[in-house]
Design an enzyme around this catalytic site. Structure first.
Site, PDB file in Angstrom:
ATOM      1  N   ASP A  12       0.864  -1.193   0.000  1.00  0.00           N
ATOM      2  CA  ASP A  12       0.000   0.000   0.000  1.00  0.00           C
ATOM      3  C   ASP A  12       0.896   1.237   0.000  1.00  0.00           C
ATOM      4  O   ASP A  12       2.099   1.149   0.291  1.00  0.00           O
ATOM      5  CB  ASP A  12      -0.895   0.002   1.250  1.00  0.00           C
ATOM      6  N   SER A  13       0.300   2.374  -0.291  1.00  0.00           N
ATOM      7  CA  SER A  13       1.052   3.633  -0.239  1.00  0.00           C
ATOM      8  C   SER A  13       1.523   3.947   1.180  1.00  0.00           C
ATOM      9  O   SER A  13       2.330   4.844   1.373  1.00  0.00           O
ATOM     10  CB  SER A  13       0.164   4.771  -0.732  1.00  0.00           C
ATOM     11  N   TYR A  44      -0.476   8.779  -2.294  1.00  0.00           N
ATOM     12  CA  TYR A  44      -0.387   8.544  -3.744  1.00  0.00           C
ATOM     13  C   TYR A  44      -1.513   9.273  -4.498  1.00  0.00           C
ATOM     14  O   TYR A  44      -1.358   9.628  -5.664  1.00  0.00           O
ATOM     15  CB  TYR A  44      -0.537   7.049  -4.054  1.00  0.00           C
ATOM     16  N   CYS A  75      -4.316  -1.229  -2.144  1.00  0.00           N
ATOM     17  CA  CYS A  75      -4.409   0.223  -2.315  1.00  0.00           C
ATOM     18  C   CYS A  75      -5.298   0.462  -3.528  1.00  0.00           C
ATOM     19  O   CYS A  75      -4.963   0.031  -4.640  1.00  0.00           O
ATOM     20  CB  CYS A  75      -3.002   0.775  -2.544  1.00  0.00           C
ATOM     21  N   ASN A  76      -6.425   1.108  -3.326  1.00  0.00           N
ATOM     22  CA  ASN A  76      -7.352   1.383  -4.436  1.00  0.00           C
ATOM     23  C   ASN A  76      -6.692   2.281  -5.478  1.00  0.00           C
ATOM     24  O   ASN A  76      -6.901   2.109  -6.682  1.00  0.00           O
ATOM     25  CB  ASN A  76      -8.605   2.104  -3.913  1.00  0.00           C
ATOM     26  N   THR A  77      -5.880   3.220  -5.004  1.00  0.00           N
ATOM     27  CA  THR A  77      -5.254   4.191  -5.906  1.00  0.00           C
ATOM     28  C   THR A  77      -4.239   3.500  -6.818  1.00  0.00           C
ATOM     29  O   THR A  77      -4.265   3.675  -8.041  1.00  0.00           O
ATOM     30  CB  THR A  77      -4.575   5.301  -5.071  1.00  0.00           C
ATOM     31  N   CYS A 186     -10.890   3.532   0.000  1.00  0.00           N
ATOM     32  CA  CYS A 186      -9.452   3.719   0.230  1.00  0.00           C
ATOM     33  C   CYS A 186      -9.137   2.867   1.445  1.00  0.00           C
ATOM     34  O   CYS A 186      -9.874   2.896   2.448  1.00  0.00           O
ATOM     35  CB  CYS A 186      -9.145   5.186   0.509  1.00  0.00           C
ATOM     36  N   HIS A 188      -7.037   3.051   3.740  1.00  0.00           N
ATOM     37  CA  HIS A 188      -6.738   3.735   4.999  1.00  0.00           C
ATOM     38  C   HIS A 188      -8.018   3.986   5.814  1.00  0.00           C
ATOM     39  O   HIS A 188      -7.973   4.036   7.046  1.00  0.00           O
ATOM     40  CB  HIS A 188      -6.093   5.103   4.728  1.00  0.00           C
TER      41      HIS A 188
HETATM   42  N1  DGL Z   1      -4.658   3.305   0.833  1.00  0.00           N
HETATM   43  C1  DGL Z   1      -4.629   4.014  -0.423  1.00  0.00           C
HETATM   44  C2  DGL Z   1      -5.894   3.688  -1.228  1.00  0.00           C
HETATM   45  O1  DGL Z   1      -6.550   2.696  -0.957  1.00  0.00           O
HETATM   46  C3  DGL Z   1      -4.362   5.468  -0.191  1.00  0.00           C
HETATM   47  C4  DGL Z   1      -3.746   6.145  -1.361  1.00  0.00           C
HETATM   48  C5  DGL Z   1      -2.993   7.403  -1.066  1.00  0.00           C
HETATM   49  O2  DGL Z   1      -1.883   7.290  -0.549  1.00  0.00           O
HETATM   50  O3  DGL Z   1      -3.487   8.490  -1.388  1.00  0.00           O
HETATM   51  O4  DGL Z   1      -6.236   4.371  -2.154  1.00  0.00           O
END
Ligand code: DGL
Length: 257
Positions: A12-13, A44, A75-77, A186, A188
Protein backbone atom coordinates in the site's frame (compact mmCIF):
# COMPACT_ATOMS: atom_id res chain seq x y z
CA UNK A 1 11.53 -23.65 0.08
CA UNK A 2 8.29 -24.93 -1.43
CA UNK A 3 6.59 -21.98 -3.10
CA UNK A 4 3.36 -22.88 -1.28
CA UNK A 5 4.99 -21.86 1.96
CA UNK A 6 6.38 -18.57 0.68
CA UNK A 7 4.77 -15.42 2.07
CA UNK A 8 1.90 -13.47 0.53
CA UNK A 9 3.06 -9.96 -0.36
CA UNK A 10 0.90 -6.97 0.50
CA UNK A 11 1.52 -3.43 -0.64
CA UNK A 12 0.00 0.00 0.00
CA UNK A 13 1.05 3.63 -0.24
CA UNK A 14 1.38 3.51 3.54
CA UNK A 15 -0.32 1.97 6.55
CA UNK A 16 -3.79 1.62 4.95
CA UNK A 17 -3.36 -1.81 3.40
CA UNK A 18 -3.06 -3.26 6.91
CA UNK A 19 -6.87 -3.03 7.04
CA UNK A 20 -6.96 -5.57 4.20
CA UNK A 21 -4.13 -7.76 5.44
CA UNK A 22 -5.88 -8.10 8.81
CA UNK A 23 -8.84 -9.68 7.05
CA UNK A 24 -6.56 -12.02 5.10
CA UNK A 25 -4.84 -13.12 8.32
CA UNK A 26 -8.24 -13.80 9.86
CA UNK A 27 -9.21 -15.92 6.84
CA UNK A 28 -5.85 -17.68 6.35
CA UNK A 29 -3.99 -17.56 9.69
CA UNK A 30 -1.38 -20.17 8.74
CA UNK A 31 -0.02 -18.20 5.80
CA UNK A 32 3.11 -16.06 6.14
CA UNK A 33 2.70 -12.39 5.21
CA UNK A 34 5.06 -9.67 4.13
CA UNK A 35 3.69 -6.13 4.05
CA UNK A 36 5.35 -3.16 2.41
CA UNK A 37 3.98 0.31 3.17
CA UNK A 38 5.40 3.18 1.15
CA UNK A 39 4.70 5.86 3.77
CA UNK A 40 7.73 7.84 2.62
CA UNK A 41 5.84 8.57 -0.61
CA UNK A 42 2.27 8.74 0.72
CA UNK A 43 -0.19 10.03 -0.25
CA UNK A 44 -0.39 8.54 -3.74
CA UNK A 45 -3.86 9.88 -4.50
CA UNK A 46 -2.67 13.37 -5.34
CA UNK A 47 0.37 12.28 -7.42
CA UNK A 48 0.59 11.86 -11.19
CA UNK A 49 -0.32 8.56 -12.82
CA UNK A 50 3.28 8.09 -13.94
CA UNK A 51 4.63 8.51 -10.42
CA UNK A 52 2.16 6.04 -8.92
CA UNK A 53 2.95 3.50 -11.64
CA UNK A 54 6.68 3.78 -10.99
CA UNK A 55 6.24 3.46 -7.21
CA UNK A 56 3.95 0.46 -7.63
CA UNK A 57 6.49 -1.36 -9.81
CA UNK A 58 9.21 -0.66 -7.21
CA UNK A 59 7.01 -2.07 -4.45
CA UNK A 60 6.14 -5.22 -6.40
CA UNK A 61 9.83 -5.77 -7.20
CA UNK A 62 10.69 -5.46 -3.52
CA UNK A 63 8.08 -8.06 -2.53
CA UNK A 64 9.09 -10.47 -5.29
CA UNK A 65 12.75 -10.17 -4.25
CA UNK A 66 11.55 -11.40 -0.86
CA UNK A 67 9.90 -14.42 -2.46
CA UNK A 68 6.25 -13.36 -2.35
CA UNK A 69 4.11 -16.08 -3.98
CA UNK A 70 1.27 -13.65 -4.71
CA UNK A 71 0.82 -9.89 -4.57
CA UNK A 72 -2.10 -8.00 -3.08
CA UNK A 73 -2.20 -4.38 -4.15
CA UNK A 74 -4.01 -3.30 -1.00
CA UNK A 75 -4.41 0.22 -2.32
CA UNK A 76 -7.35 1.38 -4.44
CA UNK A 77 -5.25 4.19 -5.91
CA UNK A 78 -2.36 1.99 -7.03
CA UNK A 79 -4.85 -0.58 -8.32
CA UNK A 80 -6.60 1.97 -10.50
CA UNK A 81 -3.31 3.42 -11.76
CA UNK A 82 -1.22 0.31 -12.31
CA UNK A 83 -2.97 -3.06 -12.00
CA UNK A 84 -3.07 -3.75 -15.77
CA UNK A 85 0.54 -2.72 -16.12
CA UNK A 86 1.85 -4.99 -13.36
CA UNK A 87 -0.32 -7.95 -14.40
CA UNK A 88 1.23 -7.62 -17.82
CA UNK A 89 4.77 -7.24 -16.44
CA UNK A 90 4.63 -10.12 -13.94
CA UNK A 91 2.52 -12.65 -15.80
CA UNK A 92 3.49 -15.62 -13.63
CA UNK A 93 2.44 -14.09 -10.32
CA UNK A 94 -1.15 -13.98 -9.02
CA UNK A 95 -1.90 -10.28 -8.51
CA UNK A 96 -5.01 -9.21 -6.65
CA UNK A 97 -6.19 -5.59 -6.61
CA UNK A 98 -8.89 -3.73 -4.71
CA UNK A 99 -11.68 -1.43 -5.86
CA UNK A 100 -14.47 0.45 -4.06
CA UNK A 101 -17.04 -2.10 -2.84
CA UNK A 102 -19.94 -0.75 -4.88
CA UNK A 103 -21.20 -4.21 -5.80
CA UNK A 104 -21.52 -5.03 -2.10
CA UNK A 105 -23.14 -1.64 -1.36
CA UNK A 106 -26.05 -2.26 -3.74
CA UNK A 107 -26.68 -5.67 -2.17
CA UNK A 108 -27.74 -3.89 1.03
CA UNK A 109 -30.72 -2.71 -0.98
CA UNK A 110 -31.23 0.38 1.19
CA UNK A 111 -33.06 3.60 0.41
CA UNK A 112 -30.93 6.72 -0.01
CA UNK A 113 -27.66 7.57 -1.67
CA UNK A 114 -24.46 5.54 -1.85
CA UNK A 115 -21.50 7.70 -0.90
CA UNK A 116 -18.09 6.58 -2.10
CA UNK A 117 -15.21 8.10 -0.19
CA UNK A 118 -11.86 7.64 -1.94
CA UNK A 119 -8.76 9.47 -3.17
CA UNK A 120 -9.03 11.92 -6.09
CA UNK A 121 -7.06 9.54 -8.33
CA UNK A 122 -9.26 6.51 -7.65
CA UNK A 123 -12.40 8.50 -8.47
CA UNK A 124 -10.89 10.03 -11.61
CA UNK A 125 -9.47 6.91 -13.23
CA UNK A 126 -11.00 4.78 -16.02
CA UNK A 127 -11.36 1.74 -13.77
CA UNK A 128 -13.78 3.57 -11.51
CA UNK A 129 -15.68 5.03 -14.46
CA UNK A 130 -16.26 1.49 -15.76
CA UNK A 131 -17.42 0.35 -12.35
CA UNK A 132 -19.86 3.27 -12.15
CA UNK A 133 -21.33 2.52 -15.58
CA UNK A 134 -22.84 -0.65 -14.13
CA UNK A 135 -24.71 1.16 -11.36
CA UNK A 136 -25.17 4.88 -11.85
CA UNK A 137 -28.37 4.58 -13.89
CA UNK A 138 -30.16 2.77 -11.06
CA UNK A 139 -28.64 4.33 -7.95
CA UNK A 140 -27.86 7.76 -6.61
CA UNK A 141 -24.08 7.46 -6.24
CA UNK A 142 -22.03 10.31 -4.85
CA UNK A 143 -18.25 10.35 -5.35
CA UNK A 144 -16.57 12.07 -2.45
CA UNK A 145 -12.82 12.70 -2.84
CA UNK A 146 -11.12 13.04 0.55
CA UNK A 147 -7.62 14.15 -0.41
CA UNK A 148 -6.40 14.93 3.12
CA UNK A 149 -7.74 11.90 4.95
CA UNK A 150 -4.77 9.65 4.15
CA UNK A 151 -2.46 12.28 5.69
CA UNK A 152 -4.38 12.27 8.97
CA UNK A 153 -4.15 8.48 9.19
CA UNK A 154 -0.48 8.34 8.18
CA UNK A 155 0.18 10.67 11.12
CA UNK A 156 -1.65 8.30 13.43
CA UNK A 157 -4.69 10.58 13.80
CA UNK A 158 -7.72 8.29 13.74
CA UNK A 159 -9.89 10.20 16.21
CA UNK A 160 -10.20 13.66 17.77
CA UNK A 161 -11.61 17.08 16.95
CA UNK A 162 -9.50 17.97 13.88
CA UNK A 163 -10.31 14.74 12.12
CA UNK A 164 -13.96 14.94 13.10
CA UNK A 165 -14.22 18.51 11.77
CA UNK A 166 -12.62 17.45 8.49
CA UNK A 167 -15.05 14.55 8.06
CA UNK A 168 -18.01 16.70 9.08
CA UNK A 169 -17.16 19.31 6.53
CA UNK A 170 -16.88 16.61 3.82
CA UNK A 171 -20.14 14.86 4.70
CA UNK A 172 -22.30 17.81 5.78
CA UNK A 173 -23.79 18.52 2.33
CA UNK A 174 -25.15 14.94 2.19
CA UNK A 175 -26.42 14.56 5.75
CA UNK A 176 -29.63 16.47 5.00
CA UNK A 177 -30.77 13.71 2.63
CA UNK A 178 -31.01 10.03 3.36
CA UNK A 179 -27.72 8.13 3.16
CA UNK A 180 -28.11 4.43 2.26
CA UNK A 181 -24.56 3.12 2.47
CA UNK A 182 -21.08 4.62 2.75
CA UNK A 183 -18.31 2.86 0.82
CA UNK A 184 -14.75 3.32 2.03
CA UNK A 185 -12.89 3.24 -1.29
CA UNK A 186 -9.45 3.72 0.23
CA UNK A 187 -7.81 1.13 2.44
CA UNK A 188 -6.74 3.74 5.00
CA UNK A 189 -10.31 4.78 5.78
CA UNK A 190 -11.55 1.72 7.76
CA UNK A 191 -9.31 2.95 10.57
CA UNK A 192 -11.55 6.02 11.01
CA UNK A 193 -14.84 4.13 10.87
CA UNK A 194 -15.47 4.78 14.56
CA UNK A 195 -15.01 8.53 14.12
CA UNK A 196 -17.30 8.47 11.08
CA UNK A 197 -20.04 7.02 13.27
CA UNK A 198 -19.84 10.16 15.43
CA UNK A 199 -21.15 12.00 12.36
CA UNK A 200 -23.29 9.47 10.51
CA UNK A 201 -26.34 7.58 11.82
CA UNK A 202 -25.40 4.25 13.41
CA UNK A 203 -27.78 2.38 11.10
CA UNK A 204 -25.89 3.38 7.96
CA UNK A 205 -23.56 0.54 6.90
CA UNK A 206 -20.01 1.85 6.36
CA UNK A 207 -18.38 -0.85 4.27
CA UNK A 208 -15.01 -1.60 2.69
CA UNK A 209 -13.46 -4.15 0.35
CA UNK A 210 -11.11 -5.88 2.80
CA UNK A 211 -13.09 -9.10 3.26
CA UNK A 212 -14.00 -9.42 -0.44
CA UNK A 213 -10.39 -8.92 -1.50
CA UNK A 214 -9.16 -11.51 1.00
CA UNK A 215 -11.72 -14.04 -0.22
CA UNK A 216 -10.61 -13.40 -3.78
CA UNK A 217 -6.98 -13.88 -2.69
CA UNK A 218 -7.84 -17.22 -1.12
CA UNK A 219 -9.73 -18.32 -4.22
CA UNK A 220 -6.78 -17.43 -6.47
CA UNK A 221 -4.27 -19.24 -4.26
CA UNK A 222 -6.50 -22.30 -4.12
CA UNK A 223 -6.91 -22.32 -7.89
CA UNK A 224 -3.13 -22.25 -8.37
CA UNK A 225 -2.44 -24.83 -5.63
CA UNK A 226 -0.58 -22.19 -3.66
CA UNK A 227 -2.27 -22.37 -0.26
CA UNK A 228 0.18 -23.19 2.52
CA UNK A 229 0.18 -26.70 3.96
CA UNK A 230 1.55 -25.52 7.31
CA UNK A 231 -0.63 -26.17 10.32
CA UNK A 232 0.74 -23.55 12.71
CA UNK A 233 0.13 -19.79 12.76
CA UNK A 234 2.14 -17.94 10.12
CA UNK A 235 4.60 -15.04 10.49
CA UNK A 236 3.89 -11.42 9.67
CA UNK A 237 6.72 -9.13 8.54
CA UNK A 238 6.05 -5.41 8.17
CA UNK A 239 8.37 -3.19 6.15
CA UNK A 240 8.03 0.51 5.52
CA UNK A 241 9.93 2.93 3.27
CA UNK A 242 9.83 5.43 6.12
CA UNK A 243 11.69 3.37 8.69
CA UNK A 244 10.84 5.73 11.57
CA UNK A 245 9.95 4.33 14.99
CA UNK A 246 6.66 6.26 14.90
CA UNK A 247 5.55 4.62 11.67
CA UNK A 248 6.49 1.13 12.82
CA UNK A 249 4.64 1.58 16.12
CA UNK A 250 1.65 3.01 14.22
CA UNK A 251 1.61 -0.17 12.09
CA UNK A 252 1.63 -2.30 15.24
CA UNK A 253 -1.20 -0.25 16.72
CA UNK A 254 -3.34 -0.50 13.58
CA UNK A 255 -2.84 -4.20 13.01
CA UNK A 256 -3.90 -4.92 16.58
CA UNK A 257 -6.98 -2.68 16.47
N1 DGL B 1 -4.66 3.30 0.83
C1 DGL B 1 -4.63 4.01 -0.42
C2 DGL B 1 -5.89 3.69 -1.23
O1 DGL B 1 -6.55 2.70 -0.96
C3 DGL B 1 -4.36 5.47 -0.19
C4 DGL B 1 -3.75 6.14 -1.36
C5 DGL B 1 -2.99 7.40 -1.07
O2 DGL B 1 -1.88 7.29 -0.55
O3 DGL B 1 -3.49 8.49 -1.39
O4 DGL B 1 -6.24 4.37 -2.15
Amino acid sequence: MDIKNSPIGFFDSGVGGLSVMKEAIRLMPNEDYIYFGDSQNAPYGTKSLEEVRKLTINAVDLLLERNAKAIVVACNTATSAAIDLIRHKYKEVPIIGIEPALKLAVKYNRKGSIIIMATPMTLREEKFKHLMENYDKDYNIISLPCAKLVEFIEQGVIEGKDLENYLKQKLEPYLVDEIGVIVLGCTHYPFVRKTLYNIVDKNVPIIDGGVGTSQELKRRLEEKGLLTDKSQKGEVVILNSNGSKETISLCERLINM
